[in-house]
Design a protein around this motif. Structure first.
Motif: not given
Length: 238
Positions: A156-182
């Protein structure tokens, strides 16, 4: 979870977006490294399954992954396409059928309840689909079903949106960096629009959660293929 979109609401959104998702280059413009991962996964399937006979694509959308895969090989597998959206399925079959002499079957249903033959498939593709799962029980049942559907040695081959278990890392990678990409794609309003439908529609899990669950479900080997901020691809072999 009660505030999340229903399957009917998700189906309705995708019914209206067939043209965009039929484009191999722009179908996933909000997804980091979408084209790279499509190449990586389809190359991986060709390399590991040279005698592919039966392919299952769940949440197939307009069929981009089978289209890309079949363009890279002379084999002619049977292809089963599963999706909630009938217009997506019709477009996927229209694009996939000319590329294989095998049978192309479409199933309009949630893959978790679809009647699919057990121990029948060499390869399952699940891209941009699993983030619609909700509670732990949904994830556990889905991964158990993947294992049941695959032949011994299947993958099985999976590609998807993922999250982070540490809230600060989630904020950094998703809210900040991915937000900047969008924001760079269009503007801050577009970023907020994408964030709003992710919050309404999606409930992703971390790479570690998913790879551990694959192992718990019985898969022998699990490999992380690629991760960039909040998107990742990985493969598991039965």
């Amino acid at each position: 979870m009660e505030q999340k979109s229903t399957l009917k609401e998700i189906e309705a959104r995708f019914d209206q977006d067939v043209a965009r998702f039929s484009n191999l280059e722009t179908g996933q413009q909000t997804t980091l490294d979408a084209s790279f991962n499509m190449e990586l996964i389809t190359d991986g399937i060709v390399a590991t399954t040279p005698d592919l006979k039966k392919l299952l694509d769940i949440g197939c959308g307009a069929g981009n992954y089978p289209v890309k895969l079949l363009a890279k090989t002379s084999i002619n597998p049977d292809v089963t396409l599963v999706d909630l959206s009938q217009p997506m399925l019709e477009k996927a079959k229209e694009r996939v059928q000319p590329l294989t002499t095998g049978r192309v079957t479409t199933i309009k249903e949630d893959f978790r309840t679809a009647e699919l033959e057990e121990a029948a498939y060499d390869v399952i593709i699940a891209t941009a689909t699993l983030h619609h799962l909700r509670e732990d029980a949904d994830w556990e049942a889905a991964f158990a079903k993947f294992y049941q559907l695959l032949k011994p040695g299947g993958s099985i081959w999976i590609f998807d949106l993922v999250t982070e278990d540490h809230p600060a890392i989630q904020h950094l990678l998703f809210t900040q960096h991915y937000g900047n990409f969008l924001t760079g794609l269009k503007d801050a309003a577009y970023r907020d629009h994408v964030f709003a439908y992710i919050e309404k529609e999606d409930s992703p899990r971390s790479v570690l959660y998913q790879t551990h669950l694959l192992q718990q479900s019985g898969f022998k080997t699990v490999s992380l293929l690629h991760k960039h901020l909040c998107f990742a691809s990985f493969v598991a072999f039965k």
